[in-house]
Design a protein around this motif. Structure first.
Motif, short mmCIF file in Angstrom:
data_model
loop_
_atom_site.label_atom_id
_atom_site.label_comp_id
_atom_site.label_asym_id
_atom_site.label_seq_id
_atom_site.Cartn_x
_atom_site.Cartn_y
_atom_site.Cartn_z
N PRO A 1 13.43 -34.83 -16.06
CA PRO A 1 12.34 -33.88 -16.29
C PRO A 1 12.31 -33.42 -17.75
N HIS B 1 15.49 -28.07 -21.99
CA HIS B 1 14.79 -29.00 -22.88
C HIS B 1 13.65 -28.29 -23.59
N LYS C 1 7.57 -33.13 -12.30
CA LYS C 1 9.03 -32.96 -12.17
C LYS C 1 9.44 -31.53 -12.48
N CYS D 1 9.23 -29.68 -15.16
CA CYS D 1 9.97 -29.50 -16.41
C CYS D 1 9.51 -28.25 -17.14
N GLY D 2 8.25 -27.85 -16.95
CA GLY D 2 7.78 -26.60 -17.54
C GLY D 2 7.24 -26.71 -18.95
N ASN D 3 7.07 -27.94 -19.46
CA ASN D 3 6.50 -28.09 -20.80
C ASN D 3 5.10 -27.50 -20.89
N CYS E 1 2.89 -33.28 -21.27
CA CYS E 1 3.41 -33.56 -19.93
C CYS E 1 3.98 -34.98 -19.93
#
Lengths: 283, 120
Positions: free
Chosen positions: A26, A221, B27, B29-31, B67
C-alpha cells in the motif's frame, strides 16, 4: 499536453487478465510511476505496438507485466542488455527499461554506465527507493550513509551513489530526476525522455515504507512522501542555493540535455561501409 | 477553514459523483486523503477513503495521480465507470455495500465489461 484520465489508462493500457490490485505494498511509489509512465506513453502518441517494456528483477521488475505492450521480464541487472538487443534488431520500437536502484546500480551498474556511454536510443527509468525492497531491506548502493537496513543494523557506513551524476558522467544524452510525489513533473520528464533521441535516464525517487521506512523510524509512507516533497527542489532553484542549503536535498528536473552521436546511426554507417566494400570485392 | 463555509449552489448536487472510488482495488494507503490540497477526502473507520466536501474540489487530479492502485477517478463518468458502479459506493463490508468484507479483489477485477472487448 492532454492528460488521459485514470479510466482511459486502466481500460486501454493495462492488462485486464492480470490480477489487480497489483502486488506492491500500500502506498508504493511504483504504482504512481506505472500510472505516470502509461499516461506519458499515451500522451506521446505511440501505439501499443510501437512500445517495448523491459525490466529486470525486483519490485520494479513487476511493472511491465501490468502494461499491455510487448514486455519482457529479464534476469537481474541485465534489463539494459536485453533492451540493447531489442533496439538493434527493431530500431522502430521505443524501448523503455524499468529498473530498481539495486537492479541498475548494484548488479547492473556495469551495464548502465556502458549503455550510457554507447548512447543507444533507449529510455531507462531507474526507480530509486534506496534499498533492496523485495528481498527484505538490505542496503543497496544508493542507501544513504547512516541509514539502518537489515544488513546495516548500526547504520550504513558507505557513501551513496548519485545515479543521475553517474549517468551524466558516463555520457547519457538526457538525465532527469523526479520523485513520485512530483507526479506532474515526472510525467513531463518521461514524455521528454520518450521523445529524446539518445540514451535517456529518468531517476525516480520513490518511498519504500515496508523495508526502509520502518527501519528508519518513519511513521508511514505518507511521511516519506512528504519528505520527498521537501527534499526535491527544482533544478533552477537548486543552482542558486549554497552548499549548506543543499544538504539533505536533491535537484529535480532535467539535469543534462545534450545531443550526442547515437550508436544506431554509427552502426548503420558501419553496415553501409562494410556492404560497399563487400560489393567492391575488397573484403 | 474558509473554503468549508462556502455556500452551496444547486449544481453542487450534481458534483456528488465528481470524486469516485473503486474500493475493490483500494489498499487503504491514504495518499488521496493526505495530499488533497482542499481536504476533500477523508478516511472512514475502516480506512477506506470517501469524498466529504466535493463542492471544494478544484479538479486538480492529485488524488487520482497519487493513487498507486488506480482506485480514484475525478471528473465526468464514463461508460466503464457506470458499469462498475455496483462495486463502488460504501466501503466493503459496511451497510449498503454490495461488496463483502472478505471480497476477492481479483475476481472483481476480472469481471468483463462491455467496452473491454475491443481491446482484448
Amino acid at each position: 499536453m492532454t492528460v488521459p484520465s485514470t479510466q482511459t489508462v486502466v481500460y486501454e493500457w493495462l492488462r485486464h487478465d492480470k490480477k489487480f490490485p497489483h502486488v506492491w505494498c500500500p502506498g508504493c511509489g511504483l504504482g504512481i510511476l506505472l500510472g505516470a509512465l502509461v499516461r506519458a506513453l499515451a500522451a506521446s502518441g505511440l501505439t501499443k505496438d510501437q512500445v517495448a517494456l523491459v525490466s529486470g528483477i525486483g519490485c520494479a521488475g513487476r511493472l511491465p507485466v501490468y502494461v499491455d505492450v510487448g514486455s519482457i521480464h529479464t534476469t537481474h541487472g541485465r534489463a539494459l542488455t536485453f533492451a540493447t538487443g531489442i533496439k538493434l534488431s527493431k530500431p522502430e520500437l521505443t524501448v523503455v527499461v524499468v529498473m530498481g536502484d539495486g537492479d541498475a546500480m548494484a548488479i547492473g551498474g556495469n551495464h548502465l554506465i556502458h549503455a550510457a556511454r554507447r548512447n543507444l536510443d533507449l529510455v531507462a527509468v531507474v526507480v530509486n527507493n534506496r534499498t533492496f525492497g523485495m528481498t527484505g531491506g538490505q542496503f543497496s548502493p544508493t542507501t544513504p550513509m547512516g541509514a539502518k537496513t537489515t544488513t546495516a543494523l548500526y547504520g550504513h557506513i558507505e557513501p551513496e551513489f548519485d545515479i543521475a551524476a553517474v549517468c551524466a558522467t558516463a555520457g547519457a544524452a538526457l538525465v532527469a530526476r523526479s520523485t513520485v510525489y512530483h507526479v506532474d513533473r515526472l510525467e513531463r520528464l518521461l514524455l521528454q525522455a520518450l521523445q529524446k533521441k539518445g540514451f535517456s535516464v529518468v531517476e525516480v525517487m520513490s518511498p519504500c515504507y515496508t523495508n526502509f521506512g520502518r527501519q528508519n523510524l518513519m511513521a508511514s509512507h505518507v511521511v516519506m512522501m512528504k519528505q520527498l516533497k521537501e527534499q526535491g527542489i527544482p533544478v533552477e532553484r537548486w543552482q542558486k542555493m549554497s552548499e549548506i542549503e543543499r544538504r539533505g536535498s536533491f535537484p529535480l528536473g532535467v539535469l543534462v540535455d545534450r545531443d550526442l552521436p547515437g550508436y544506431l546511426d554509427s552502426y548503420r554507417e558501419v553496415c553501409k561501409t562494410a556492404a560497399k566494400l563487400r560489393s567492391e570485392g575488397k573484403i | 477553514m474558509a473554503a468549508r463555509k462556502r455556500k452551496q449552489s444547486p449544481q453542487h448536487e450534481d458534483q456528488r459523483e465528481k470524486v469516485r472510488f473503486y474500493p475493490a482495488w483500494c489498499k487503504r494507503c491514504g495518499n488521496c486523503a493526505a495530499f488533497c490540497p482542499q481536504h476533500v477526502i477523508e478516511m472512514d473507520q475502516w480506512g477506506y477513503p470517501h469524498a466529504v466536501r466535493t463542492h471544494d474540489c478544484i479538479s486538480c487530479h492529485m488524488c487520482e495521480k497519487l493513487c498507486p492502485d488506480f482506485a480514484v477517478t475525478v471528473g465526468e463518468e464514463t461508460p466503464s465507470s457506470v458499469s462498475r458502479r455496483g462495486a463502488a459506493g460504501p466501503s466493503p463490508g459496511t451497510e449498503g455495500s454490495l461488496v463483502s468484507q472478505d471480497h476477492s479483489p481479483e475476481r472483481l477485477a476480472k469481471t468483463p465489461h462491455p467496452d473491454e472487448e475491443e481491446h482484448d
